[in-house]
Scaffold this active site. Structure first.
Site, PDB file in Angstrom:
ATOM      1  N   ILE A 223      -6.466  -9.899   1.712  1.00 12.35           N
ATOM      2  CA  ILE A 223      -6.475 -10.189   3.155  1.00 12.35           C
ATOM      3  C   ILE A 223      -5.273  -9.519   3.805  1.00 12.35           C
ATOM      4  O   ILE A 223      -4.121  -9.797   3.436  1.00 12.35           O
ATOM      5  CB  ILE A 223      -6.439 -11.719   3.395  1.00 12.35           C
ATOM      6  CG1 ILE A 223      -7.708 -12.368   2.829  1.00 12.35           C
ATOM      7  CG2 ILE A 223      -6.281 -12.023   4.887  1.00 12.35           C
ATOM      8  CD1 ILE A 223      -7.658 -13.871   2.718  1.00 12.35           C
ATOM      9  N   ASP A 224      -5.532  -8.632   4.713  1.00  6.38           N
ATOM     10  CA  ASP A 224      -4.467  -7.944   5.439  1.00  6.38           C
ATOM     11  C   ASP A 224      -4.713  -7.994   6.949  1.00  6.38           C
ATOM     12  O   ASP A 224      -3.855  -8.426   7.727  1.00  6.38           O
ATOM     13  CB  ASP A 224      -4.382  -6.486   4.955  1.00  6.38           C
ATOM     14  CG  ASP A 224      -3.240  -5.733   5.612  1.00  6.38           C
ATOM     15  OD1 ASP A 224      -2.345  -6.376   6.194  1.00  6.38           O
ATOM     16  OD2 ASP A 224      -3.232  -4.492   5.555  1.00  6.38           O
ATOM     17  N   SER A 225      -5.897  -7.586   7.374  1.00  5.05           N
ATOM     18  CA  SER A 225      -6.166  -7.477   8.812  1.00  5.05           C
ATOM     19  C   SER A 225      -5.955  -8.799   9.552  1.00  5.05           C
ATOM     20  O   SER A 225      -5.467  -8.800  10.695  1.00  5.05           O
ATOM     21  CB  SER A 225      -7.588  -6.974   9.050  1.00  5.05           C
ATOM     22  OG  SER A 225      -7.736  -5.678   8.526  1.00  5.05           O
TER      23      SER A 225
ATOM     24  N   ASP B  12      -1.332  -1.726  -3.920  1.00  5.31           N
ATOM     25  CA  ASP B  12      -2.690  -1.776  -3.364  1.00  5.31           C
ATOM     26  C   ASP B  12      -3.201  -0.342  -3.185  1.00  5.31           C
ATOM     27  O   ASP B  12      -2.527   0.492  -2.573  1.00  5.31           O
ATOM     28  CB  ASP B  12      -2.603  -2.505  -2.010  1.00  5.31           C
ATOM     29  CG  ASP B  12      -3.960  -2.823  -1.414  1.00  5.31           C
ATOM     30  OD1 ASP B  12      -4.914  -3.031  -2.172  1.00  5.31           O
ATOM     31  OD2 ASP B  12      -4.033  -2.892  -0.161  1.00  5.31           O
ATOM     32  N   HIS B  13      -4.369  -0.048  -3.702  1.00  7.52           N
ATOM     33  CA  HIS B  13      -5.019   1.265  -3.530  1.00  7.52           C
ATOM     34  C   HIS B  13      -4.156   2.456  -3.968  1.00  7.52           C
ATOM     35  O   HIS B  13      -4.036   3.442  -3.214  1.00  7.52           O
ATOM     36  CB  HIS B  13      -5.475   1.474  -2.076  1.00  7.52           C
ATOM     37  CG  HIS B  13      -6.574   0.556  -1.662  1.00  7.52           C
ATOM     38  ND1 HIS B  13      -7.873   0.687  -2.094  1.00  7.52           N
ATOM     39  CD2 HIS B  13      -6.560  -0.549  -0.888  1.00  7.52           C
ATOM     40  CE1 HIS B  13      -8.608  -0.285  -1.583  1.00  7.52           C
ATOM     41  NE2 HIS B  13      -7.834  -1.057  -0.860  1.00  7.52           N
TER      42      HIS B  13
ATOM     43  N   GLU C  77     -11.387   0.066  -9.507  1.00 10.89           N
ATOM     44  CA  GLU C  77     -12.476  -0.182  -8.540  1.00 10.89           C
ATOM     45  C   GLU C  77     -13.706   0.641  -8.882  1.00 10.89           C
ATOM     46  O   GLU C  77     -13.618   1.820  -9.222  1.00 10.89           O
ATOM     47  CB  GLU C  77     -12.012   0.144  -7.106  1.00 10.89           C
ATOM     48  CG  GLU C  77     -13.110  -0.098  -6.073  1.00 10.89           C
ATOM     49  CD  GLU C  77     -12.628  -0.065  -4.616  1.00 10.89           C
ATOM     50  OE1 GLU C  77     -11.466  -0.415  -4.361  1.00 10.89           O
ATOM     51  OE2 GLU C  77     -13.440   0.311  -3.750  1.00 10.89           O
TER      52      GLU C  77
ATOM     53  N   ASP D  46      -7.142   3.246  -7.553  1.00 12.84           N
ATOM     54  CA  ASP D  46      -8.426   3.302  -6.848  1.00 12.84           C
ATOM     55  C   ASP D  46      -8.957   4.729  -6.902  1.00 12.84           C
ATOM     56  O   ASP D  46      -8.649   5.558  -6.061  1.00 12.84           O
ATOM     57  CB  ASP D  46      -8.253   2.846  -5.398  1.00 12.84           C
ATOM     58  CG  ASP D  46      -9.569   2.916  -4.627  1.00 12.84           C
ATOM     59  OD1 ASP D  46     -10.595   3.306  -5.223  1.00 12.84           O
ATOM     60  OD2 ASP D  46      -9.563   2.582  -3.427  1.00 12.84           O
TER      61      ASP D  46
ATOM     62  N   GLY E  80     -11.117  -6.003   1.398  1.00 10.15           N
ATOM     63  CA  GLY E  80     -11.737  -6.046   2.719  1.00 10.15           C
ATOM     64  C   GLY E  80     -12.250  -7.412   3.111  1.00 10.15           C
ATOM     65  O   GLY E  80     -13.340  -7.539   3.665  1.00 10.15           O
TER      66      GLY E  80
ATOM     67  N   SER F  35       0.848  -1.200   0.000  1.00 11.30           N
ATOM     68  CA  SER F  35       0.000   0.000   0.000  1.00 11.30           C
ATOM     69  C   SER F  35       0.883   1.249   0.000  1.00 11.30           C
ATOM     70  O   SER F  35       2.101   1.170   0.231  1.00 11.30           O
ATOM     71  CB  SER F  35      -0.894   0.006   1.241  1.00 11.30           C
ATOM     72  OG  SER F  35      -0.100   0.224   2.400  1.00 11.30           O
TER      73      SER F  35
HETATM   74  O1  G3H Z   1      -6.730  -1.741   2.340  1.00 13.10           O
HETATM   75  C1  G3H Z   1      -5.701  -1.393   2.855  1.00 13.10           C
HETATM   76  C2  G3H Z   1      -4.704  -2.379   3.363  1.00 13.10           C
HETATM   77  O2  G3H Z   1      -5.220  -3.109   4.457  1.00 13.10           O
HETATM   78  C3  G3H Z   1      -3.414  -1.700   3.688  1.00 13.10           C
HETATM   79  O3  G3H Z   1      -3.576  -0.829   4.728  1.00 13.10           O
HETATM   80  O4  G3H Z   1      -2.890   1.524   4.426  1.00 13.10           O
HETATM   81  O5  G3H Z   1      -2.627   0.359   6.615  1.00 13.10           O
HETATM   82  O6  G3H Z   1      -1.136  -0.210   4.693  1.00 13.10           O
HETATM   83  P1  G3H Z   1      -2.483   0.289   5.129  1.00 13.10           P
HETATM   84  P1  13P Z   2      -8.894  -6.435   5.232  1.00 14.93           P
HETATM   85  O1  13P Z   2      -8.740  -5.211   6.080  1.00 14.93           O
HETATM   86  O2  13P Z   2     -10.256  -7.011   5.355  1.00 14.93           O
HETATM   87  O3  13P Z   2      -7.812  -7.432   5.491  1.00 14.93           O
HETATM   88  O4  13P Z   2      -8.756  -5.962   3.701  1.00 14.93           O
HETATM   89  C1  13P Z   2      -7.492  -5.789   3.110  1.00 14.93           C
HETATM   90  C2  13P Z   2      -7.570  -5.122   1.773  1.00 14.93           C
HETATM   91  O5  13P Z   2      -8.597  -5.031   1.136  1.00 14.93           O
HETATM   92  C3  13P Z   2      -6.323  -4.572   1.236  1.00 14.93           C
HETATM   93  O6  13P Z   2      -6.541  -3.873   0.054  1.00 14.93           O
HETATM   94 ZN    ZN Z   3      -8.395  -2.893  -0.086  1.00 20.42          ZN
END
Ligand code: G3H
Ligand code: 13P
Ligand code: ZN
Length: 312
Positions: A258-260, A83-84, A135, A105, A215, A50
């Site tokens: 999947i990140d969280s 990402d984003h 997106e 995005d 997400g 990101s």
């Molecule tokens: O969707 C975002 C990802 O979970 C990355 O998050 O901006 O905290 O690196 P971040």
């Molecule tokens: P989560 O916060 O659900 O893991 O989503 C991660 C995500 O969409 C990163 O772009």
């Molecule tokens: Zn995302």
């Protein structure tokens, strides 16, 4: 094999009824945990960075860590994805700097502005052999630095997807069907339910086209409970049920972000470690089990949610 784009991965995933996991990377232990799991399970994998990760760890460090993972796992396809991305300049910098895939995005912008910016990124990316995720629709929760009220969440309008994909030339499309970023996706007491009707309609409009879900963490309660047991305070953290994600992975959804869940696994592990070893202060001691927790989380996702084990 060298870093790959997602083109072949998505073709195979679409035809095979599974999805490829896209996991966010911020440091060495996360890169290692993810790729060790994917390597052992012979699974294709997308490592994504990101804007915040780039600011934290530095572009070059992250690219070199990913390149090391590619050397250590020569048998599996690995893509490096932004990402984003929120601007042409950020996307260009990642394209010029070795990424094989970028997301632009512009979903929070008016429709025509989203198309214009996405189109500009696609032209530059394709000229450089890089693929683009775009997106349409807005996810609830926190999207990188952009916060969107849950009750203003906007599902993707299926009647827009053909026009959007055609005019932008994007290679994959992230849609909003009720997923959201972070660990607090649903209010306690409500029943989490993805809008499969919206997903099916989008897929019908764009046959063969790879759909992406952001997400998509499930916020396993065992990790929330461990965090709370060892000094944390995360009441009401709720994610997407894994059976719903498995169902999505069987459809046109080819990439699931999947990140969280990785963050939760690491945090639970480190909190427990310090509670049980209050005298320890060597980062290698507490990061080793945390890296193992990342690996186990990713292995579980690959086998039980994405269905992409053995697909490398
Ligand atoms: O969707 C975002 C990802 O979970 C990355 O998050 O901006 O905290 O690196 P971040
Ligand atoms: P989560 O916060 O659900 O893991 O989503 C991660 C995500 O969409 C990163 O772009
Ligand atoms: Zn995302």
């Amino acid at each position: 094999m060298p870093l790959v784009t997602t083109t072949e991965m998505f073709k195979k995933a679409y035809a095979g009824g599974y999805a490829v996991g896209a996991f966010n990377v911020n440091n060495m232990e996360i890169v290692q945990g993810i790729t060790e799991a994917a390597g052992e399970l012979k699974a294709p994998v997308i490592l994504q960075v990101s804007k915040g990760a780039r600011a934290y760890a530095n572009h070059t460090y992250l690219v070199k860590l990913v390149e090391a993972a590619v050397l250590e796992n020569p048998d599996i396809p690995i893509a490096l994805h932004l990402d984003h991305g929120d601007s042409f300049e950020l996307c260009k910098s990642c394209i010029d700097g070795g990424f094989t895939s970028v997301m632009i995005d512009a979903s929070s912008k008016p429709y025509e502005e989203n198309i214009a910016l996405t189109r500009k990124v696609v032209e530059y990316a394709h000229d450089h052999g890089v693929v683009v995720e775009a997106e349409l629709g807005t996810l609830a929760g926190v999207e990188d630095e952009v916060s969107v009220e849950a009750d203003k969440a906007m599902y993707t309008h299926p009647e827009e997807v053909v026009d959007f994909a055609t005019r932008t030339g994007c290679d994959s499309l992230a849609i909003a069907i009720g997923t959201s970023h972070g660990a607090y996706k649903f209010k306690p007491g409500t029943k989490p339910q993805l809008r499969f009707d919206v997903l099916e309609e989008c897929a019908k409009q764009l046959p063969g086209f790879p759909i992406v879900l952001h997400g998509s963490s499930s916020v396993p309660q065992e990790f929330v409970n461990l965090i709370n047991k060892y000094g944390g305070n995360m009441p009401g953290a709720i994610g997407i049920p894994e059976d719903q994600l498995r169902q999505a992975a069987r459809s046109a959804v080819c990439k699931i972000n999947i990140d969280s869940d990785i963050r939760l696994a690491m945090t639970a592990c480190i909190r427990q470690y310090f509670a049980e070893h209050p005298d320890h202060f060597d980062p290698r001691q507490y990061l080793k089990p945390a890296r193992q927790a990342v690996k186990e989380m990713v292995a579980h996702k690959i086998v039980d949610v994405l269905g992409c084990d053995g697909k490398a």
